[in-house]
Design a protein around this motif. Structure first.
Motif, mmCIF file in Angstrom:
data_model
loop_
_atom_site.group_PDB
_atom_site.id
_atom_site.type_symbol
_atom_site.label_atom_id
_atom_site.label_comp_id
_atom_site.label_asym_id
_atom_site.label_seq_id
_atom_site.Cartn_x
_atom_site.Cartn_y
_atom_site.Cartn_z
ATOM 1 N N LEU A 285 -12.208 -42.686 -14.764
ATOM 2 C CA LEU A 285 -13.308 -41.770 -15.061
ATOM 3 C C LEU A 285 -14.384 -42.503 -15.845
ATOM 4 C CD1 LEU A 285 -11.715 -38.343 -16.102
ATOM 5 C CD2 LEU A 285 -12.735 -38.969 -13.906
ATOM 6 N N ASN B 106 -19.532 -40.488 -18.628
ATOM 7 C CA ASN B 106 -20.159 -39.175 -18.490
ATOM 8 C C ASN B 106 -19.214 -38.171 -17.816
ATOM 9 O OD1 ASN B 106 -20.435 -40.620 -16.020
ATOM 10 N ND2 ASN B 106 -22.017 -39.190 -15.353
ATOM 11 N N GLN B 107 -18.359 -38.658 -16.907
ATOM 12 C CA GLN B 107 -17.358 -37.777 -16.297
ATOM 13 C C GLN B 107 -16.352 -37.306 -17.351
ATOM 14 O OE1 GLN B 107 -16.240 -40.731 -13.175
ATOM 15 N NE2 GLN B 107 -16.332 -38.998 -11.783
ATOM 16 N N ARG B 108 -15.911 -38.238 -18.181
ATOM 17 C CA ARG B 108 -14.937 -37.921 -19.223
ATOM 18 C C ARG B 108 -15.512 -36.941 -20.237
ATOM 19 N NH1 ARG B 108 -14.656 -42.568 -21.352
ATOM 20 N NH2 ARG B 108 -15.673 -42.062 -23.334
ATOM 21 N N LEU C 115 -15.731 -33.500 -18.661
ATOM 22 C CA LEU C 115 -14.372 -32.965 -18.576
ATOM 23 C C LEU C 115 -13.913 -32.445 -19.932
ATOM 24 C CD1 LEU C 115 -11.659 -32.533 -17.102
ATOM 25 C CD2 LEU C 115 -11.077 -34.902 -17.689
ATOM 26 N N THR D 14 -24.819 -35.764 -21.855
ATOM 27 C CA THR D 14 -23.850 -35.807 -20.758
ATOM 28 C C THR D 14 -24.535 -35.507 -19.435
ATOM 29 O OG1 THR D 14 -22.096 -35.099 -22.262
ATOM 30 C CG2 THR D 14 -21.678 -34.843 -19.914
ATOM 31 N N GLU E 85 -20.541 -29.663 -10.976
ATOM 32 C CA GLU E 85 -20.876 -31.045 -11.310
ATOM 33 C C GLU E 85 -19.617 -31.921 -11.293
ATOM 34 O OE1 GLU E 85 -23.455 -34.085 -11.968
ATOM 35 O OE2 GLU E 85 -23.950 -31.971 -11.583
ATOM 36 N N MET E 86 -18.510 -31.422 -11.830
ATOM 37 C CA MET E 86 -17.278 -32.208 -11.836
ATOM 38 C C MET E 86 -16.747 -32.418 -10.422
ATOM 39 S SD MET E 86 -15.317 -31.203 -15.369
ATOM 40 C CE MET E 86 -14.117 -30.357 -14.474
ATOM 41 N N SER E 87 -16.927 -31.432 -9.566
ATOM 42 C CA SER E 87 -16.524 -31.589 -8.173
ATOM 43 C C SER E 87 -17.391 -32.643 -7.493
ATOM 44 C CB SER E 87 -16.639 -30.251 -7.443
ATOM 45 O OG SER E 87 -16.298 -30.381 -6.089
ATOM 46 N N GLN F 266 -19.081 -35.100 -8.867
ATOM 47 C CA GLN F 266 -18.850 -36.419 -9.456
ATOM 48 C C GLN F 266 -17.503 -37.023 -9.057
ATOM 49 O OE1 GLN F 266 -19.217 -36.065 -13.707
ATOM 50 N NE2 GLN F 266 -21.449 -35.896 -13.667
ATOM 51 N N THR G 80 -14.579 -35.938 -10.284
ATOM 52 C CA THR G 80 -13.631 -35.835 -11.395
ATOM 53 C C THR G 80 -12.344 -35.127 -10.972
ATOM 54 O OG1 THR G 80 -15.491 -35.737 -12.933
ATOM 55 C CG2 THR G 80 -13.343 -35.036 -13.773
#
Length: 470
Positions: A31, A34-36, A39, A72, A336-338, A340, A342
């Protein structure tokens, strides 16, 4: 002198913040930073929706602000959830629910079924089920439906001499359980029956390329839904048999209430016409090209133009505005997490041990884990946001047909509401009536969960294969 103990509020915030802080600063394999960070904020937000240290709107607004404040995501991206058609579809549906309540059309529907079906305790249970069923297409909240139906069932129980305590088993306990279990069951029937269903549809399209339209949703759920509505009141009747069998007083009570309401008002007739046209617009959406949200906003405009709902009343709908405020940032984070990747990283690690299994067995394990994970959630939408993308992505990677995985997890996202007395918004509405003990609530909830799984995981896939999976 003994050290002061932390207050419950401090403990709740600690439960929420500590995992987020650890995730924010500790490296997580594969990760990016920015992903972390996103999350970490997302995990703390979901925990806050479960622990409830503050209203949901406050929690999610703080999370959105932190996302922008920490860099972020850019501010424009942090606010992007408010431009989502899904958010405005949900907002519009809450306004339809407001109109149904204000015009007293919802009360009329509930009293109508009780007056026609309430001659025995069992038929009274089916009257409660029918009320939830008819309200479900245009009342997108089990809490709102509970606010309409639960007080009526409580009044009926009292009229029949059943109060919390020694006389609760007379009929009040049965009516409480049947009202609750058919309420969340109604949530699974239509795309607009529960606030999280449009979110499920968006995830299904983005992650698995599966389109869950209003018409497809209704078609997919109609057969297992009919079976469930036929069986659940009868099963509850046998699990918690009411001492009172003949309930003619309930019919007389409902007829008296209908007489008080009088004939259909102009506003009720207008509302019925608008709701019919809106549902017709949703059904025919694939042909005329206007999306569900456009149809819904057209219906809201019609409510305002005909004065069924006034602008000041719309502005005063705290529940609709609250949902708009907390749902938009939550949707943005999940989206956004999808995008990216994550969720992909997380489910690759979490479900790697299922690799190589025959996909039907892998799907069965994922379905059971997803369903019973709701013991740890106090919100259907919170679980959908946290787990639906990961479980759907894992199912697709493990070789489960995408449409089957999307529909299976979609229906389970509603049916798991029956497990506890805090599982969804309508659960406290019914539980606080004090007709049913917590131990009975949980034991009955588990039995009904097994019945629901048998119906929806047995009949459901067979029916879906006939009508939507081909």
């Amino acid at each position: 002198m003994a050290a002061a103990r932390p207050t419950p509020a401090v403990l709740r915030w600690a439960i929420i913040l500590l995992p987020g802080i650890v995730l924010y600063f500790a490296p997580v394999a594969e990760l990016a930073s920015n992903q972390r960070q996103l999350l970490a904020i997302f995990v703390s937000t979901i925990l806050a929706l479960v622990v409830r240290p503050a209203p949901m709107g406050v929690v999610v607004l703080i999370a959105m602000t932190l996302i922008a404040l920490t860099g972020t995501l850019p501010l424009s991206q942090a606010l992007s959830g408010f431009s989502s058609p899904t958010v405005w579809l949900i907002f519009s549906a809450f306004l339809f629910a407001q109109a149904v309540t204000q015009t007293r059309l919802g009360l009329r529907i509930a009293y109508f079924f009780i007056s026609r079906l309430g001659s025995t305790a069992l038929s009274l249970g089916y009257a409660a089920a029918a009320s939830n069923l008819v309200l479900s297409p245009f009342v997108p909240s089990d809490t709102a439906r509970g606010g309409i139906v639960a007080p009526i069932l409580r009044n009926v129980a009292q009229v029949l001499g059943s109060e919390p305590g020694p006389t609760s088993r007379r009929i009040g306990a049965y009516l409480t359980l049947v009202g609750f279990h058919t309420n969340y069951l109604a949530s699974v029937l239509f795309l607009t029956s529960m606030v999280g269903n449009p979110l499920i549809a968006k995830f299904a399209l983005d992650i698995a390329g599966v389109e869950l339209t209003w018409m497809k949703w209704a078609l997919a759920t109609c057969v297992p839904g009919i079976v469930s509505f036929a069986l659940i009141p009868w099963i509850l009747y046998n699990l918690t048999p009411p001492q009172l069998q003949e309930t003619g007083h309930a019919q007389a009570f409902a007829r008296g209430k209908l007489d008080e309401l009088g004939p259909l008002s102009r506003q009720e007739i207008t509302l019925l016409v608008i709701l019919f046209l809106v549902i017709l617009g949703w059904i025919t959406s694939p042909w005329h090209g206007a999306g569900n949200t456009v149809v819904a906003l057209t219906g809201v405009s019609a409510l305002l133009l005909t004065q069924v709902l006034k602008w000041d009343e719309l502005l005063g709908n705290r529940r609709a505005w609250e949902v708009l405020v907390w749902f938009a940032p939550l949707l943005m984070m999940a989206d956004e997490m999808s995008w990216q990747g994550t969720f992909k990283v997380l489910f690759d690690d979490a479900f790697g041990h299922l690799a190589g299994w025959p996909w039907p067995f892998a799907m069965a394990v994922l379905a059971l884990l997803y369903f019973y994970a709701h013991y740890g959630f106090a919100s259907l939408t919170a679980q959908i946001s946290a787990l639906y993308p990961a479980f759907l992505g894992a199912a697709v990677v493990l070789g489960v047909p995408p449409a089957l995985a999307a529909w299976t997890l979609a229906v389970l996202s509603n049916l798991n509401a029956g497990l506890t007395h805090y599982s969804t918004g309508c659960a406290p509405v019914y539980f606080t009536g004090a007709y049913v003990s917590q131990s009975t609530w949980w034991s009955v909830g588990f039995i009904i969960s097994v019945v629901n799984l048998a119906i929806w995981m047995g009949i459901g896939p067979l029916w879906w294969n006939l009508v939507i999976l081909r």
